[in-house]
Design a protein around this motif. Structure first.
Motif, PDB file in Angstrom:
ATOM      1  N   LYS A 261      -7.530  -8.224   6.372  1.00  0.00           N
ATOM      2  CA  LYS A 261      -8.742  -7.801   5.682  1.00  0.00           C
ATOM      3  C   LYS A 261      -8.332  -7.334   4.292  1.00  0.00           C
ATOM      4  N   GLY A 262      -9.242  -7.464   3.338  1.00  0.00           N
ATOM      5  CA  GLY A 262      -8.884  -7.164   1.964  1.00  0.00           C
ATOM      6  C   GLY A 262      -8.343  -8.413   1.295  1.00  0.00           C
ATOM      7  N   ILE A 263      -7.712  -8.248   0.144  1.00  0.00           N
ATOM      8  CA  ILE A 263      -7.114  -9.369  -0.580  1.00  0.00           C
ATOM      9  C   ILE A 263      -5.726  -9.635  -0.012  1.00  0.00           C
ATOM     10  N   ILE A 264      -5.503 -10.843   0.497  1.00  0.00           N
ATOM     11  CA  ILE A 264      -4.233 -11.186   1.131  1.00  0.00           C
ATOM     12  C   ILE A 264      -3.228 -11.644   0.079  1.00  0.00           C
ATOM     13  N   ARG A 265      -2.027 -11.027   0.109  1.00  0.00           N
ATOM     14  CA  ARG A 265      -0.992 -11.340  -0.879  1.00  0.00           C
ATOM     15  C   ARG A 265       0.136 -12.193  -0.305  1.00  0.00           C
ATOM     16  N   GLU A 266       0.557 -11.881   0.922  1.00  0.00           N
ATOM     17  CA  GLU A 266       1.696 -12.596   1.512  1.00  0.00           C
ATOM     18  C   GLU A 266       1.652 -12.457   3.026  1.00  0.00           C
TER      19      GLU A 266
ATOM     20  N   SER B 113      -1.755  -6.951   2.276  1.00  0.00           N
ATOM     21  CA  SER B 113      -3.094  -6.999   1.703  1.00  0.00           C
ATOM     22  C   SER B 113      -3.342  -5.809   0.796  1.00  0.00           C
ATOM     23  N   SER B 114      -4.500  -5.803   0.172  1.00  0.00           N
ATOM     24  CA  SER B 114      -4.885  -4.700  -0.706  1.00  0.00           C
ATOM     25  C   SER B 114      -5.166  -3.425   0.073  1.00  0.00           C
ATOM     26  N   ILE B 115      -5.287  -3.527   1.407  1.00  0.00           N
ATOM     27  CA  ILE B 115      -5.553  -2.363   2.247  1.00  0.00           C
ATOM     28  C   ILE B 115      -4.258  -1.771   2.799  1.00  0.00           C
TER      29      ILE B 115
ATOM     30  N   HIS C 109      -3.377 -13.298  18.662  1.00  0.00           N
ATOM     31  CA  HIS C 109      -3.975 -13.046  17.352  1.00  0.00           C
ATOM     32  C   HIS C 109      -4.661 -11.682  17.255  1.00  0.00           C
ATOM     33  N   GLN C 110      -4.296 -10.765  18.128  1.00  0.00           N
ATOM     34  CA  GLN C 110      -4.900  -9.438  18.110  1.00  0.00           C
ATOM     35  C   GLN C 110      -4.142  -8.509  17.159  1.00  0.00           C
ATOM     36  N   GLU C 111      -4.904  -7.615  16.509  1.00  0.00           N
ATOM     37  CA  GLU C 111      -4.287  -6.635  15.623  1.00  0.00           C
ATOM     38  C   GLU C 111      -3.454  -5.648  16.444  1.00  0.00           C
ATOM     39  N   ILE C 112      -2.234  -5.397  15.986  1.00  0.00           N
ATOM     40  CA  ILE C 112      -1.359  -4.418  16.621  1.00  0.00           C
ATOM     41  C   ILE C 112      -1.429  -3.091  15.878  1.00  0.00           C
ATOM     42  N   ALA C 113      -1.382  -3.163  14.551  1.00  0.00           N
ATOM     43  CA  ALA C 113      -1.363  -1.933  13.754  1.00  0.00           C
ATOM     44  C   ALA C 113      -1.709  -2.251  12.313  1.00  0.00           C
ATOM     45  N   LEU C 114      -2.076  -1.216  11.595  1.00  0.00           N
ATOM     46  CA  LEU C 114      -2.229  -1.278  10.148  1.00  0.00           C
ATOM     47  C   LEU C 114      -1.250  -0.269   9.562  1.00  0.00           C
ATOM     48  N   LEU C 115      -0.285  -0.765   8.802  1.00  0.00           N
ATOM     49  CA  LEU C 115       0.688   0.105   8.148  1.00  0.00           C
ATOM     50  C   LEU C 115       0.101   0.542   6.820  1.00  0.00           C
ATOM     51  N   ALA C 116      -0.352   1.759   6.772  1.00  0.00           N
ATOM     52  CA  ALA C 116      -1.038   2.265   5.589  1.00  0.00           C
ATOM     53  C   ALA C 116      -0.143   3.265   4.857  1.00  0.00           C
ATOM     54  N   GLY C 117      -0.700   3.881   3.832  1.00  0.00           N
ATOM     55  CA  GLY C 117       0.045   4.843   3.035  1.00  0.00           C
ATOM     56  C   GLY C 117       0.380   4.296   1.670  1.00  0.00           C
TER      57      GLY C 117
ATOM     58  N   ILE D  91      -0.587  -3.825  -1.241  1.00  0.00           N
ATOM     59  CA  ILE D  91       0.739  -4.362  -0.954  1.00  0.00           C
ATOM     60  C   ILE D  91       0.832  -5.782  -1.495  1.00  0.00           C
ATOM     61  N   GLU D  92       1.837  -6.034  -2.327  1.00  0.00           N
ATOM     62  CA  GLU D  92       2.014  -7.341  -2.955  1.00  0.00           C
ATOM     63  C   GLU D  92       2.972  -8.242  -2.179  1.00  0.00           C
ATOM     64  N   SER D  93       3.914  -7.641  -1.451  1.00  0.00           N
ATOM     65  CA  SER D  93       4.953  -8.428  -0.793  1.00  0.00           C
ATOM     66  C   SER D  93       5.376  -7.734   0.490  1.00  0.00           C
TER      67      SER D  93
END
Length: 264
Positions: free
Chosen positions: A43-48, A62-64, A74-82, A86-88
Motif C-alpha cells: 500500500k502506498g507508493i511502491i519503490r522496490e 513503500s511510502s508507508i 500472499h497474506q500480510e505478515i507485518a508492516l515495518l514502520a518507523g 522507504i526507497e530501497s
C-alpha cells in the motif's frame, strides 16, 4: 426538530456511502484485481520488491514502510514502520535481517522474524536509493542521491568508508559474489568498481549516454550488466567483461520505456 434530525441522518448516510468504497479499496488490496493477477501487494507508493533468500517472504518497500508478505498465501505478515518513504530494501543472506533505505537519508535494520528495529545508520545527505548486504552479511552498502556510496558494519552500524567519484546520483550498488568488489551505477552515465576492503576505485565503466539505473554481477563474478534510461532514446542494457578491463561484450536495446532493473 424532526426535520433537522431527518436531514442530519440523510447527510450521514450520504457521507458514509461516499466513504465506504474508498475505505474498502484501501483496506482490501485484492479488490478489483485483473483476472490474471494472483494478488495485489503493498500500500502506498511502491519503490522496490525483494524476495527473502529462501523465497518464503516478500518485502515491499513503500511510502508507508516495508510490508512483509507470506509468498505461499500472499497474506500480510507485518508492516515495518518507523521510517516512512522507504526507497530501497534488502534481506541479509541468512534472511534474518531486513535493511531499508529511506527518502530521509537514513538506513534502518529490522529483525526479519520479530519486526523489531535493530539499529539505524546515518551519514548520507540525500535519499538512500539502494541498499545491499555483502555475501557474508557482515557489511552493508548503500547508494544515495548525494553522489556517494557508503560501506557499513552490520553488527554495529559503524561507517567504514565513503566511496566518492561519481558526478551524479548513485542509483544502484551490488557486491560481487566473493564480496571483494562493489559496483555502483550513477546518473553520470557510468558505473564504477571499488575494492570493498580499502574503498579504492578500480575502474570506471563508460559507454552509456544516459542515466545508469542499475548494475549487477553475473553469478561467476566475471561479467557485470548495466541498464540505462532517458527520454526519446532506445533504452538499453550493456554487458562488460572483467578481463580485459572495461571490454564491452554486448548490448541489448529496443525498450520503449525506462529500464530500471535487471537480473544476472
Amino acid at each position: 426538530m424532526k426535520k433537522a434530525m431527518f436531514f442530519n441522518l440523510n447527510l450521514l448516510l450520504f457521507v458514509s456511502a461516499l466513504c465506504l468504497p474508498h475505505s474498502f479499496a484501501q483496506d482490501s488490496p485484492q479488490w478489483g484485481l485483473p483476472e490474471s493477477a494472483k494478488a495485489c501487494l503493498g500500500k502506498g507508493i511502491i519503490r522496490e520488491i525483494q524476495y527473502s533468500p529462501d523465497g518464503t517472504r516478500l518485502a515491499v518497500a513503500s511510502s508507508i514502510g516495508i510490508w512483509l508478505y507470506d509468498t505461499a498465501n500472499h497474506q500480510e505478515i507485518a508492516l515495518l514502520a518507523g521510517h516512512t518513504s522507504i526507497e530501497s530494501v534488502a534481506f541479509s543472506p541468512d534472511g534474518g535481517t531486513i535493511a531499508g533505505g529511506s527518502r530521509g537519508a537514513t538506513i534502518q535494520l529490522w529483525d526479519a522474524d520479530t519486526g523489531e528495529p535493530l539499529r539505524s545508520f546515518t551519514g548520507h545527505r540525500s535519499k538512500v536509493t539502494s541498499v545491499v548486504f555483502s555475501p557474508d552479511g557482515r557489511k552493508l552498502a548503500s547508494a544515495s542521491g548525494d553522489y556517494t556510496a557508503r560501506l557499513w558494519r552490520t553488527d554495529t552500524g559503524q561507517h567504514l568508508r565513503t566511496l566518492k567519484g561519481h558526478a551524479g546520483r548513485v542509483s544502484s550498488v551490488v557486491f560481487s559474489p566473493d564480496g571483494r568488489t562493489l559496483a555502483s551505477a550513477s546518473g553520470d552515465y557510468t558505473a564504477r568498481l571499488w575494492r570493498t576492503d580499502t574503498g579504492q576505485h578500480l575502474r570506471t565503466l563508460e559507454g552509456h549516454t544516459l542515466w545508469v539505473t542499475s548494475v549487477v554481477f553475473s553469478p561467476d563474478g566475471r561479467t557485470h550488466r548495466k541498464c540505462e534510461c532517458g527520454r526519446n532514446h532506445p533504452y538499453m542494457g550493456r554487458r562488460y567483461r572483467e578481463s580485459p578491463a572495461n571490454a564491452q561484450e554486448a548490448y541489448v536495446w529496443g525498450h520503449e520505456r525506462c529500464v530500471q532493473s535487471r537480473w544476472s
